[in-house]
Design a protein around this motif. Sequence first.
Motif, short mmCIF file in Angstrom:
data_model
loop_
_atom_site.label_atom_id
_atom_site.label_comp_id
_atom_site.label_asym_id
_atom_site.label_seq_id
_atom_site.Cartn_x
_atom_site.Cartn_y
_atom_site.Cartn_z
N ARG A 1 -12.29 6.89 5.24
CA ARG A 1 -11.07 6.57 4.22
C ARG A 1 -10.25 7.80 4.11
N ARG A 2 -11.00 8.90 3.44
CA ARG A 2 -10.54 10.23 3.28
C ARG A 2 -9.68 10.92 4.35
N HIS A 3 -10.73 10.81 5.64
CA HIS A 3 -10.26 11.35 6.59
C HIS A 3 -8.63 10.79 7.16
N VAL B 1 10.50 9.75 -12.12
CA VAL B 1 10.94 8.22 -12.21
C VAL B 1 9.60 7.42 -12.93
N VAL B 2 9.75 6.81 -14.02
CA VAL B 2 8.55 6.25 -14.70
C VAL B 2 8.87 4.71 -14.63
N GLY B 3 7.75 4.09 -14.13
CA GLY B 3 7.69 2.64 -13.96
C GLY B 3 6.46 1.91 -14.03
N THR B 4 6.42 0.59 -13.66
CA THR B 4 5.14 0.00 -13.46
C THR B 4 4.63 -0.03 -12.06
N HIS B 5 3.36 -0.54 -11.74
CA HIS B 5 3.16 -0.36 -10.38
C HIS B 5 4.13 -1.09 -9.26
N ALA B 6 5.08 -1.81 -10.03
CA ALA B 6 6.06 -2.50 -9.21
C ALA B 6 6.91 -1.34 -8.64
N LEU B 7 7.13 -0.36 -9.14
CA LEU B 7 7.89 0.61 -8.40
C LEU B 7 7.41 0.96 -7.08
N ILE B 8 6.28 0.93 -6.71
CA ILE B 8 5.65 1.00 -5.45
C ILE B 8 5.73 -0.22 -4.50
N GLN B 9 5.56 -1.09 -5.07
CA GLN B 9 5.23 -2.43 -4.32
C GLN B 9 6.87 -3.16 -4.14
N ASP B 10 7.83 -2.79 -4.75
CA ASP B 10 9.12 -3.28 -4.50
C ASP B 10 9.82 -2.40 -3.39
N THR B 11 10.88 -2.70 -3.37
CA THR B 11 11.63 -1.97 -2.27
C THR B 11 12.60 -1.01 -3.02
N VAL B 12 11.97 -0.24 -4.15
CA VAL B 12 12.83 0.91 -4.69
C VAL B 12 12.77 2.03 -3.78
N GLN B 13 14.03 2.46 -3.51
CA GLN B 13 14.31 3.43 -2.60
C GLN B 13 14.13 4.85 -3.51
N PHE B 14 13.51 5.87 -3.01
CA PHE B 14 13.48 7.17 -3.23
C PHE B 14 14.27 8.18 -2.46
N HIS B 15 14.53 9.13 -3.08
CA HIS B 15 15.48 10.08 -2.14
C HIS B 15 14.44 10.85 -1.57
N ASP B 16 13.22 11.42 -2.17
CA ASP B 16 12.18 11.97 -1.40
C ASP B 16 11.03 12.06 -2.57
N GLY C 1 -5.90 -0.67 -6.94
CA GLY C 1 -6.91 -0.83 -6.03
C GLY C 1 -6.61 -0.07 -4.80
N VAL C 2 -7.58 -0.08 -4.10
CA VAL C 2 -7.38 0.69 -2.56
C VAL C 2 -6.05 0.40 -1.85
N GLU C 3 -5.91 -1.03 -2.02
CA GLU C 3 -4.69 -1.53 -1.05
C GLU C 3 -3.44 -1.01 -1.60
N GLN C 4 -3.40 -0.98 -3.00
CA GLN C 4 -2.04 -0.31 -3.67
C GLN C 4 -1.83 1.08 -3.32
N ALA D 1 -0.74 1.32 0.16
CA ALA D 1 0.70 0.90 0.16
C ALA D 1 1.56 2.31 -0.33
N LEU D 2 0.97 3.04 -1.20
CA LEU D 2 1.82 4.04 -1.63
C LEU D 2 1.84 5.30 -0.50
N ARG D 3 0.95 5.01 0.54
CA ARG D 3 0.78 6.21 1.24
C ARG D 3 1.93 6.22 2.28
N SER D 4 2.77 4.99 2.15
CA SER D 4 3.76 4.74 3.40
C SER D 4 5.18 5.13 2.56
N ARG D 5 5.12 5.76 1.53
CA ARG D 5 6.29 5.77 0.66
C ARG D 5 7.20 7.23 0.80
#
Length: 717
Positions: free
Chosen positions: A234-236, A382-397, A410-413, A416-420
């Motif tokens: 997983r780390r790799h 930007v501060v928010g709940t975990h929904a910040l990542i699950q939703d389709t909130v767009q970041f500039h970078d 959890g691990v799944e979340q 999900a983060l890793r693709s943002r």
Amino acid sequence: MAELQDKLPLLLGAKTAKALAGALGIETVSDLLRHYPRRYAERGELTDIAGLELGEHATVLARIEKISKRRMKSRNGTILDMVITDGRRRLACAFFNQAWREKELAQGKTGLFAGKVTAFRDTLQLANPEYELLDAEREAEAVDNFLAEIIPVYPAAQGMPTWSIAKCVRQVLDVLEVGDDPMPEELRTRHHLIGLERALRGIHRPEDWAHLETARHRLKWDEAMAVQLIFAQRRHSAVSRPAKASPHHDGGILDAFDKRLPFDLTAGQRAIGEEIATDLSSGHPMNRLLQGEVGSGKTVVALRAMLQVVDSGRQAAMLAPTEVLAAQHARSLREMLGELGMAGELGAAENATRVTLLTGSMGAKERKKALLDTVSGEAGIVVGTHALIQDTVQFHDLGLAVVDEQHRFGVEQRDALRSRGADSTSPHVLVMTATPIPRTVAMTVYGDLETSALREMPVGRSPIKTSVVPVTEKPAWFDRAWERVREEVGKGHQAYVVCPRIGDEPPSDKSDKRPPLAVLDVAPDLANGALKGLKIAALHGRMPADEKDAVMRAFGAGQIEVLVATTVVEVGVNVPNATAMVILDADRFGVSQLHQLRGRVGRGSVPGLCLLVTEALDGTFTRERLTAVESTTDGFELSRLDLELRREGDILGAAQSGKRSGLKLLSLLRDEGVITEARTQAQEIVVADPALVSHPGLAQMVSDVVDLERAEFLEKS
Ligand code: ADP
Ligand code: MG
């Protein structure tokens, strides 16, 4: 010949195989051989009636001394009363409505008797024991079992006593042939591990204690290795993704922030800060866990990491488990940043950034503005709940995500983060947790993260003295506890009294135990009794919010001297003038909860006092937990003790068995050496061969664990 994956019916017969499957879920040779003995008895030990303890599942070798039948008075049934003896002591047994057993249980016969030890009129007895008589036909076999110096005692189940399991194991071992060892020879040599077949024989039928020890060692290694290989993979895969490097910028917002910090960073904050700074300058994503108790200064560390990313023109997100906590974080980040966080406002510093709160419950207009700040990059943080990542909130970078409170993330979340990140890169990830966990647990539970721990509290904390007040043994200490509260108030300080219950709940149904003490009873009792004359108020979670606020404010202002409360005071309450805490029915709280609670009284310049009032008796498991809290204020040490005690508890409660779990022999507490070595070894292997193509045995071990986890997950859901 039998191999590990063979099914049991052909080897043991359909009837026995079915019984094993039904009682213990054992289907294959491997299942059976992985059903390890719970403990081992030395020859002769099984016959010791004197050593029996109430509640344990015991097996004794004994002779039937007496047997008689009588009718039950109340109901229409029979009882067979039997007395067995090991030659020195006697033990009563009773069979209910099994009169037919009288025929085979004749006086003078010898056998093995197994069952749960219960008490009946002050004497120990086995009720409806399972038994195996040593009659001519079976004697050879049973005696054979007893000839072994070391006798395995298996987790047994109804209809499948330990000796039946031992017999099945013996039959299978007689024909067992393990093919290739999944652990490569080179690793076995390097770590002094015996072969798998010899280990399986050793764990079930050891030649001597040394054989057993080497067997256990090898099998523990298998468990540790499988888990650590999974984490290494997983780390790799996480680390081999591209990330944008955010190296330190001289003269940027981070440097400006450091300059205006009103205190010196602790050595721990500095060291971890450097680790993180290095991680952030790499072209691969950071995956780090930051542990530290509430108040240990994690937020400062996280903010400095965020500023380093902002200095590279990128954004940082901070995720909290609830909207309330998110709002709190936004507030405290803005406070810490001061004019450095006021970009776009009057009085902003030169290279200021903006902290934007983004939650689901915001008004449409406000939310739109926050979303705009986020997508345009105006908001550095930007501060928010975990929904910040699950939703389709767009970041500039998005360059860094800081996640507060691991246990709800959890691990799944994390995946999900890793693709943002922008341009299909992964953001760096820093996870913060306030629950200290021992190193080995961190390596096993959060094994896919690198870990850092803040162990020292920033200066300005006062020591807390904790004492257990055992009211059953020392009733006078209870009165003394209230005197101590009076003394503290007399010195101008304040106190908390914490109760496990509010007191407005409907009475619970079945329990005949005294219900835990309640705020609504204790507050008036104290006001009219032990603390008469002091200014007392009650506080609990079901009070209307404005009343709660009023009480908290009055306590903060010193208008209330003693606050009788539930665990609502556990977090967030900060009244430095409060120096004493009395926790009633302390045994009703968890170890880490008690630790959090007492943190409320070490906030000022005066040492805090915490009294743990309990009726739990000395020597009991519950009492030991309190003694642990008394013995140390080091959260990490405490979590280790808690783990130790809990495992003890697990072992006590493990009479019921057959449950599958990945880790059977490995102890997170005692096997730190194995776990650490396996982690290093696994890392080395995976770096060279991420998919384990040249190690099919290891790959199989990994997929066995993954399958098991999946099966358990399916069972649960
Ligand atoms: P945590 O996030 O771990 O609960 P915080 O970072 O919020 O802890 O720090 C708790 C308090 O201690 C804050 O008021 C913070 O300003 C202060 N603090 C943090 N680091 C230090 C330090 N090195 N010296 C003095 N005070 C500190
Ligand atoms: Mg904090």
